[in-house]
Motif scaffolding. Structure first.
Motif: not given
Length: 448
Positions: A409-416, A427-441
């Motif tokens: 859903l690349t076109p709307i990822q900044r809206r997610m 896992t830990n906050v840094a690792a979790d946020l790194k994974k989330l940044s692959e999808v969410f803006g």
């Protein structure tokens, strides 16, 4: 009232520019340059209108300067004149008589004060200095979610500097907390950050608890990477409030307090409007109004408008199974809800977000597409908030698993936006946020 030479010149210049004349300079009604006919009938008799340049003259002037690729304008030079440099030998500048007054012509002086000084308060008398109330004991105080005292004669600049130092210290301390560290990690991940907290219980607990929590949230929100604060969830759906008046009072008080401690930050609430999913089914709407009297659309709109809310997150949880008595399935309920949101024009009042909790666990590609894309693509919602984990009543935790589908859903990822609790990392906050940044803006950091 002070009336300096500079102010007199400014007033005169203003009158000249707009062409409004004082009585002594009034022109007769048959004056061809009079524009009194353009004034309203209730305009005061002493206000006169006079064309400095009639519309025809203005047109000729514009054509003169704009002709031949603005040739006349390019060749124009400053008009020769006599300019005085007060620092040059031989040049003398006029000096106004009287005591020197600090500040400029816009600096406020309390009524009754002598120029250059501050008023003295007699015993038992109340007076005001720069917005601070002063009493006969020689101190002044100002409420700012708490009270502080200031000796009479101290400047507001001293107070401002002290307040800034205190706020800076509070922000620095907040940055070292787990939530503050999560904000730092979110910034590194390129997220737009919202703080997700709950103020309802603190507000009901009384002024002390409410003030302390608001100050703590304000210190976290002082970080420039924080875009906004969502200060309540399930507004009107949970059991926190019994009446619409309570909701109105809470929203108004919370928004006012947060705007004081976190100026410039957007404010949001999370709620649900069960009636919207009924569509045109009157029996469904009647029952939903009966079951959820605090979530009637017009009442909820009044509450949100009163508090000046910037973002409304509408939950989709009831859509899945809550409307089966009227043979409305989840897909129809979702379509009905967003049609009603568009029809209500709530997007004029605030940004609308869809709060999606139903994509944890095993879901299909079709479910991801319909629940995430549809609200945005239909233009009803400006963003979609997805929960990364949901714990049911039995304590079972379901986690977001549809990573591959969300990455498409690349076109709307900044809206997610991801709703994430840094106090319960996978896992830990840094690792979790790194994974989330692959999808969410964007990210909503749950704040205790």
């Amino acid at each position: 009232m002070r009336f300096t030479l500079r102010r007199a010149l400014a007033v005169g210049a203003t009158l000249a520019v707009v062409g409004v004349m004082t009585p002594g300079a009034a022109y007769s009604q048959d004056d061809p340059r009079s524009c009194n006919d353009l004034m309203s009938a209730d305009a005061p008799a002493f206000v006169m209108c006079h064309w400095l340049a009639t519309p025809e003259e203005a047109r000729d002037i514009a054509m003169f300067w704009g002709a031949n690729d603005s040739a006349n304008l390019k060749e124009a030079t400053p008009q020769e004149g006599k300019f005085i440099d007060c620092s040059s030998p031989g040049d003398v500048c006029p000096v106004l008589e009287g005591p020197e007054i600090s500040g400029d012509e816009n600096s406020p002086i309390p009524d009754g004060a002598e120029e250059g000084g501050v008023p003295e308060c007699e015993a038992g008398q109340q007076c005001s200095v720069d917005g601070y109330e002063a009493g006969g004991d020689g101190t002044v105080s100002r409420s700012e979610l708490g009270n502080s005292t200031l000796p009479v004669g101290a400047t507001s600049k001293n107070v401002t500097m002290g307040t800034q130092d205190t706020a800076a210290a509070a922000a620095a301390a907040a940055a070292q907390t787990p939530t503050g560290q999560a904000i730092t990690a979110a910034k590194a991940g390129g997220f737009r950050v919202w703080l997700d907290t709950e103020l309802a219980d603190d507000w009901k607990a009384g002024t002390a608890a409410f003030t302390a929590t608001v100050k703590r949230i304000g210190a976290l929100a002082a970080r420039p990477e924080v875009a906004g604060i969502r200060f309540t969830s399930q507004l009107g759906y949970n059991k926190s409030f019994k009446t619409a008046e309570e909701i109105n009072a809470f929203v108004t008080a919370a928004s006012a307090a947060l705007r004081q401690v976190a100026p410039g930050k957007r404010l949001g609430v999370h709620t649900v409007v069960p009636e919207f999913a009924c569509g045109a089914n009157d029996a469904c709407k009647t029952e939903m109004r009966k079951q959820y009297p605090l979530l009637v659309p017009e009442q909820l709109e009044a509450s949100l408008t009163a508090g000046g809310i910037d973002q409304i997150s509408l939950d989709t949880g009831l859509l899945y199974g809550g409307y089966t008595p009227w043979k409305i399935d989840a897909e129809q309920a979702q379509r009905n809800q967003w049609i009603q949101v568009r029809a209500s024009s709530w997007d004029v009042l605030a940004q609308i977000a869809a709060e999606e909790t139903g994509l944890v666990g095993e879901v299909t590609a079709e479910q991801v597409a319909s629940r995430v894309s549809t609200p945005v693509m239909d233009g009803a919602a400006q963003q979609v908030n997805l929960w990364t984990r949901v714990q049911n009543a039995q304590g079972t935790v379901n986690r977001l698993t549809a990573w591959d589908e969300l990455k498409k859903l690349t076109p709307i990822q900044r809206r997610m936006a991801a709703v994430y609790d840094p106090n319960a990392p996978e896992t830990n906050v840094a690792a979790d946020l790194k994974k989330l940044s692959e999808v969410f803006g964007q990210i909503y950091l749950t704040t205790a």
